[in-house]
Design an enzyme around this catalytic site. Structure first.
Site, PDB file in Angstrom:
ATOM      1  N   GLU A 462      18.112 -88.038  60.428  1.00  0.00           N
ATOM      2  CA  GLU A 462      18.966 -88.842  59.535  1.00  0.00           C
ATOM      3  C   GLU A 462      20.026 -89.599  60.321  1.00  0.00           C
ATOM      4  OE1 GLU A 462      21.330 -86.570  56.746  1.00  0.00           O
ATOM      5  OE2 GLU A 462      21.732 -88.326  55.519  1.00  0.00           O
ATOM      6  N   LYS A 504      15.247 -89.906  57.277  1.00  0.00           N
ATOM      7  CA  LYS A 504      16.179 -90.002  56.145  1.00  0.00           C
ATOM      8  C   LYS A 504      17.116 -91.148  56.450  1.00  0.00           C
ATOM      9  CE  LYS A 504      19.296 -87.407  53.211  1.00  0.00           C
ATOM     10  NZ  LYS A 504      19.440 -86.132  52.509  1.00  0.00           N
TER      11      LYS A 504
END
Ligand code: 13P
Length: 612
Positions: A462, A504
């Site tokens: 992420e 992500k």
């Protein structure tokens, strides 16, 4: 080598119910009810598939492994790879499947299993899971075994309460016992019936164990598990493996391969079983888990705010930051009914992964029992670079050890967040994120991802461009693209398998202080960046909500989806946009828990709808 299966052939008609249009009720025990009052209401199903179940599955598995197999009292055979279909079945059932869970409408009680003492010699008698035996039938089996000394007996026990079947336990050469080997009570009951511990194979839908060797099924195959006979596939394959002279390891492995790959009416041949087992590297588990995390139309719930973030959230609402309150808060989300309809996985915080659900199970096991894949945040937050406002993410120290423990706890994926703030100079150029911050964070993300894959967990990487600041959507596009380019170079440098890795990502959007971007703009910009900067072999992309309002996050997600199709599954992994309305409803008061669950459910519905 030949084998006689004692069991019943069932005729099954699968109706795949559409749980989104059916009005299911859930009672206080979490059991779903569907009122089939057969009034004028209509019930919808996706597909109707007739098939032969029960002992037919066992016959199919063993025949496809090349073992000569017959079923007592049935003419069922394999011909050219297919089962003859014009057989008399012991029962006819409708199997209603919703969310991968079967329930049964059984018009009649199914008949007792027939056993006529055979004239031929059989190497094995296998009492299948579908057998329904009268005491007199057991007597006849006993008499046959008395006469035919070299015939071996294998037994499948669904429960230990079957007084009739239990009479055969002492003379069995092998017993499949439904349950886990950790259930020592079962072992001692079987031993008290005269069975050696080393003759018991324990079996559940996601684990098989024998003689201290265990094989995990990576992800329960819902399409097979809806089949009453997932267990029959596993047990018959193990038995077939032994009969063909394979080791325990290889036989359990083949059973797992069959469970993971078989379809209704089409189990694997011995050649396929061998080929897949031999070529299976641990990475394939990970790819399967990754694919299952991004199955549409569901997302991933991020319930992994760190202790510090929870403290702040609670403080805003005057909620005391205690261990119990944190558990009660997480429990709102994890115990919401039908959660499994909307999410494939949940990202937990370490503390939650060690806390208990209402029924006393720990949350990890509880999620697994609901067929939700549990994951965990493994980074340890942000740290400033020396003399800098920019940050890197901590947590690589001791990571490999922590990941090993998480794997043992049943967690199957992990998450690591790096944060990048955009600050512009007077000329409008981005002074942050700097090259150093991008390089360093991408390298750390890649090292984390590699560690995860080595430990058997799917990494979610992420790199978040923080939605806070004064910058245009064009600047967000430029910076997001630059970070993604660097990230995928780092992932390649570390040899990360992209098919077992999930990105992500932030939505591409103007900074909060700049003025709002329309869903149309966000949809187009995000879609373009992803298509141009993310390799096609990545397992999937999920979005964070990043402090957008709940409606904004959902509307933007819908637009991003509209701008597809994409080469990878694209879905949500929100924390705030899924949880905030529930937090504000709960306010630390457990009298509000049900209302909070409702508020959460509404966000789940809205966001899964946005994926369609
Ligand atoms: P938000 O959806 O609240 O941004 O959180 C997602 C997340 O997991 C951030 O790390």
């Amino acid at each position: 080598m030949n084998i006689l299966v004692v069991g019943s052939v069932l005729k099954d008609v699968y109706l795949n119910l559409d749980s989104r249009t059916e009005q299911f009720e859930t009672d206080e025990n979490g059991v779903k009810w569907l009122d089939f009052s057969f009034d004028a209401s209509e019930h919808r199903f996706f597909s109707r598939e007739p098939s032969l179940g029960g002992a037919a599955v066992t016959l199919e598995v063993l025949s496809k492994m090349g073992i000569k197999t017959a079923i007592t009292g049935s003419k069922l055979k394999m011909e050219d790879g297919d089962l003859t279909s014009d057989v008399e079945a012991a029962a006819y059932r409708y199997i209603l499947v919703t969310d991968g869970r079967p329930s049964y409408i059984v018009p009649t009680e199914y008949k007792e299993t027939i056993f006529a003492t055979p004239d031929d010699f059989y190497d094995y008698i296998y009492i299948d899971r579908s057998a329904k035996l009268e005491p007199e039938t057991v007597n006849r089996i006993n008499s046959y075994l008395d006469l035919s000394h070299n015939t071996k007996l294998v037994l499948y026990l669904r429960t230990l309460d079957d007084q009739v079947l239990n009479q055969l336990v002492a003379r069995a050469n092998l017993v499949f016992c439904e349950g886990s080997k950790d259930d020592s009570e079962k072992t001692s009951v079987l031993e008290s019936m005269g069975l050696d511990e080393n003759k018991i194979i324990y079996i559940t839908e996601n684990k098989m164990s024998y003689l201290g060797i265990e094989e995990n099924v990576a992800v329960g195959r819902i399409d097979v598990l809806t089949h009453l006979s997932a267990y029959s596939i596993a047990s018959a394959t193990i038995l077939g493996g032994f009969i063909l002279g394979n080791s325990v390891e290889d036989s359990l492995r083949m059973a797992r391969v069959n469970m993971e790959n078989a379809r209704l009416n089409s189990v694997l041949s011995i050649e396929e079983l061998k080929e897949i087992s031999e070529n299976m590297d641990p990475g394939e588990d990970l790819e399967l888990v990754a694919a299952n995390l991004v199955l549409k139309p569901k997302g991933i719930l991020a319930a992994d705010e760190s202790g510090g973030s929870i403290k702040k959230k609670f403080a805003q609402l005057g909620i005391e930051d205690t261990y119990e309150n944190r558990r009660d808060y997480r429990n709102i989300f994890l115990s919401t009914t039908d959660l499994e309809k909307y999410v494939n996985g949940v990202i937990l915080f370490d503390e939650t992964a060690r806390q208990q659900a209402d029924d006393g199970q720990n949350f990890v096991d509880y999620l697994i029992s609901r067929r939700i894949i549990p994951g965990v945040k493994v980074d340890q937050g942000l740290e400033n670079f020396e003399n800098s406002l920019e940050t890197y993410t901590k947590g690589l120290d001791g990571l490999a050890e922590r990941l090993k423990e998480y794997y043992r706890m049943g967690l199957r994926f992990a998450k690591w967040r790096a944060a990048f703030e955009i600050h512009l100079n007077e000329a409008g150029d981005a002074i942050t994120p700097s090259e150093r911050a991008i390089d360093e964070n991408c390298r750390i993300l890649a090292e984390y991802a590699k560690n995860c894959q080595s430990a058997g967990l799917v990494p979610i990487v992420e790199p978040e461009v923080v939605y806070d600041g004064y910058y245009s959507i064009e600047k967000s596009t430029e910076v997001t693209a630059k970070i993604l380019d660097r990230l995928f170079v780092s992932l390649a440098d570390f040899g990360v398998n992209l098919r077992a890795c999930i990105l992500k990502c932030n939505m591409v959007i103007a900074g909060k202080q700049f003025g709002s971007s329309s869903p149309d703009e966000v949809g187009r910009a995000t879609s373009t960046v992803l298509k141009e900067h993310v390799p096609e072999d990545l397992a999937g992309i999920v979005f964070l909500s990043g402090g957008q309002t709940v409606e904004q996050a959902t509307d933007n997600l819908a637009e991003i989806i509209k701008n597809g199709p994409y080469p990878w599954p694209v879905t949500f992994s929100f924390a705030r946009a899924l949880q905030d309305p529930a937090l504000f409803t709960w306010k630390g008061d457990n009298n509000n828990t049900e209302a909070a669950k409702e508020a959460f459910k509404n966000r789940l519905i809205a966001n899964t709808d946005a994926l369609k």
